[in-house]
Design an enzyme around this catalytic site. Structure first.
Site, PDB file in Angstrom:
ATOM      1  N   GLY A   1       0.964  -0.488  -0.425  1.00  0.00           N
ATOM      2  CA  GLY A   1       0.130   0.205   0.232  1.00  0.00           C
ATOM      3  C   GLY A   1       0.846   1.241   0.326  1.00  0.00           C
TER       4      GLY A   1
ATOM      5  N   VAL B   1      -4.033 -10.467   6.573  1.00  0.00           N
ATOM      6  CA  VAL B   1      -4.187 -10.558   7.975  1.00  0.00           C
ATOM      7  C   VAL B   1      -5.336 -11.401   8.915  1.00  0.00           C
ATOM      8  CG1 VAL B   1      -2.479  -8.682   7.913  1.00  0.00           C
ATOM      9  CG2 VAL B   1      -5.062  -8.004   8.541  1.00  0.00           C
TER      10      VAL B   1
ATOM     11  N   LYS C   1      -8.960  10.100  12.555  1.00  0.00           N
ATOM     12  CA  LYS C   1      -9.819   9.801  12.347  1.00  0.00           C
ATOM     13  C   LYS C   1     -10.395   8.793  13.430  1.00  0.00           C
ATOM     14  CE  LYS C   1     -10.081  10.034   7.103  1.00  0.00           C
ATOM     15  NZ  LYS C   1      -8.655  10.904   7.318  1.00  0.00           N
TER      16      LYS C   1
ATOM     17  N   ARG D   1     -19.473  13.256   2.790  1.00  0.00           N
ATOM     18  CA  ARG D   1     -20.258  12.200   2.739  1.00  0.00           C
ATOM     19  C   ARG D   1     -20.447  11.592   4.235  1.00  0.00           C
ATOM     20  NH1 ARG D   1     -14.868  10.337  -0.428  1.00  0.00           N
ATOM     21  NH2 ARG D   1     -13.839  11.544   1.311  1.00  0.00           N
TER      22      ARG D   1
END
Length: 618
Positions: free
Chosen positions: A300, A351, A418, A548
């Protein structure tokens, strides 16, 4: 013949200079004598001519030897400047003085005034042969033969050595640029000239001069300026419609490699004005060098950069665990190319697969684990909350437990801002991950820590790649809310600080990275449109689509209860862990696991029972 010339170019060039210098010695000798006698040949004493003629062979050999000593046959004359000019003049002076001494020693009778004239003529001849190419290119650049090919009007910011070298290259290589002038904040330079181009004024005159001279491109040639100074200049430049290019750093100036090709396009990072992140590389190297390091989610955005930076510190082995094979292949090939000596294993694994993760830990026995595997897209996780819980929460649980079972010394969780007072399931799931590693830190010998930071520029799914694609398609660029703000850092900066935080970790900490000043997403959109050469809401429209599900107007870096503690690095802080009932936590976690496996519609309620700060929009 052509092949012979190509393979012997340097030798042929030196031979031509030998011939040219020999001829120059002879011409300068007789011409100096003629000038000394006012161009009246009948006044020239035969003894003078004999002396010069007899000494000519010695003069040629000695002069070529002096020029070799001054390295006049090694300079790259197409890029020659003042230093090379002075070197030629001084070499010719030495040659003239040696000639004087030699002729006196050999008892040749020549007027002393001859030697001064000889030096001047000889210097001019040698300079002419060396600078002929530059003179030719200058004449060519200033003729109208290319009138049909309009040149790009360029203004250079900075009137120092970098600008000087840039102008030289434009002139020497006849590049398709017309330098209209320079800008410099040193007011004493205004009105002065650099290589024949005027310094038009300071930064406050940029916009008016762009209009006045119809500038197409701006080159920012300020390699030694700090990030904030560059940001201030770019904030002015982006108000124009010019394409912006910047010289990345001072190392080009130090290496003498400044050229037009050195300038890169201005990127959004340049407009953030952040100073480069610095870390204690020795302490990071001491932690990683010679160790077995495992990175989950290694393909990633964050995981792959972790792998690149870890590879640079010479680990004993790097194990990359990734579920997506394309990402795994890409980082594998990148590391093979950059670090051919690196011992590396790339494993396809989830994972969420308990047996697979435990088998990997048992076989490779890593010393350090960086856990970057996670679902991170907020809107997608709002639509699939059970998957967020299965992957983020229980993927972390299984990986962390396996690490503890097989003797991992340090486990570093990649978390997010977050997780603070979360309003979405992704943030809440990452808060659960933090709670898991804090709990495990008390149960096992492994040092479990979490590192929390905000958005990283250019990561998969972030706003910059999205905006870039929208601009390429002609717009519109979509922003959810005009007032939405986020903290930003480059991927490499964030990963550097993650590695540094790992050094400081003693177990149980939540490290909070200083992300700098928050940035309005609307400002990012406007700046990116301008950097792409368009006018916002004229060429490319900006549309507001509304927040959103689960999205905040702003993100927080830590909860009020946590407080902050300083570390040796001013950009890394430690939040005081919030206490919670660990036994009750694991009981609730078991209930959450069962609910997620059943794809419960009430999964958010299960999460709320554990994460008390999780608030959903009613």
């Amino acid at each position: 013949m052509k092949r012979f010339i190509r393979s012997n170019t340097r030798a042929l060039r030196i031979a031509l200079f030998f011939i040219a210098d020999s001829i120059s010695v002879v011409i300068a000798s007789y011409l100096a004598l003629l000038i000394k006698c006012d161009f009246r040949i009948y006044l020239i004493n035969d003894e003078y001519i004999d002396a010069i003629s007899e000494y000519a062979a010695f003069n040629i050999v000695i002069t070529i030897g002096i020029f070799l000593g001054f390295k006049l046959y090694k300079s790259i004359w197409r890029f020659a400047g003042v230093a090379e000019f002075a070197n030629v003049v001084f070499a010719c002076l030495v040659s003239s003085c040696v000639q004087l001494a030699g002729m006196i020693l050999l008892k040749y009778d020549v007027p002393y005034g001859y030697y001064v004239i000889y030096w001047l003529i000889f210097s001019c001849e040698v300079l002419l042969t060396r600078f002929a190419y530059k003179i030719y290119m200058y004449i060519k650049n200033n003729t109208n033969s290319d009138a049909d090919a309009p040149k790009i009007n360029v203004m250079i910011i900075g009137a120092g050595e970098a600008a000087n070298m840039t102008i030289k290259e434009i002139m020497v290589n006849n590049l398709n640029y017309n330098v209209v002038g320079l800008i410099d904040d040193d007011d004493s330079k205004t009105g002065n000239y650099l290589q024949g181009y005027m310094v038009l004024g300071n930064r406050h005159t940029i916009i008016e001069n762009v209009k006045k001279y119809d500038v197409n491109e701006i080159f920012v040639a300020m390699p030694s300026a700090n990030k904030q100074q560059i940001k201030e200049i770019l904030d002015i430049c982006k108000e124009t419609t010019c394409s912006l290019r910047i010289l990345p750093g001072v190392y080009q100036l130090l290496n003498g490699k400044v050229s037009v090709s050195s300038f890169r396009k201005v990127e959004i990072e340049d407009l953030l004005g952040r100073e480069p992140v610095t870390i204690d590389m020795k302490s990071v190297a001491d932690q990683i060098s010679g160790k077995v390091v495992l990175v989950t989610g290694g393909g990633g955005s964050i995981g792959s950069e972790l792998c690149r930076q870890i590879a640079s510190y010479s680990p004993a082995k790097l194990i990359i665990v990734e579920i997506y094979e394309n990402n795994a292949y890409e980082i594998q090939q990148d590391l093979i190319r950059k670090y051919p000596e690196l011992s590396m294993e790339v494993l396809i694994a989830s994972v969420r697969n308990t047996h697979r993760i435990e088998t990997i830990m048992e076989e490779y026995r890593p010393d350090i684990v960086y856990h970057a595997a996670a679902h991170k897209h907020v809107p997608l996780m709002e639509d699939s909350p059970n998957e967020a819980v299965k992957n983020n929460v229980f993927g972390t649980y299984k990986t962390a437990r396996a690490a503890a079972m097989y003797g991992v010394k340090k486990f570093v969780l990649i978390s997010t801002d977050k997780a603070v007072n979360p309003t979405n399931i992704m943030g809440a799931s990452k808060r659960l991950c933090e709670m898991i590693v804090q709990s495990f830190n008390e149960k096992y010998d492994t040092d479990f820590v979490a590192v929390r930071f905000g958005n990283v520029l250019g990561s998969n799914g972030s706003v910059i790649p999205l905006f870039t694609k929208q601009i390429e398609m002609g717009g519109p660029v979509t922003v959810t809310h005009p007032d939405i703000i986020r903290y930003f850092m480059t991927i490499s900066e964030a990963v550097s600080l993650v590695l540094q935080a790992g050094v400081y970790a003693t177990g149980g900490e939540i490290f909070v990275l200083d992300m700098g000043e928050p940035v309005k997403i609307l400002d990012l959109a406007v700046n990116l449109i301008r950097l792409s050469g368009y006018e916002p809401n004229v060429d490319i429209q900006i549309e507001f689509t509304g927040l959103r599900p689960g999205e905040k107007l702003y993100e927080e870096m830590l909860m009020k209860e946590e407080g902050l503690r300083e570390t040796a690095n001013r950009l890394i802080h430690i939040g005081r862990p919030i206490e919670f009932d660990k036994e009750h936590f694991f009981d609730e976690l078991e209930k959450l696991k069962m609910a997620a496996e059943k794809d419960s519609a009430d999964i958010r309620d299960y999460v709320k029972r554990i994460v008390k700060t999780y608030k959903t929009k009613e």
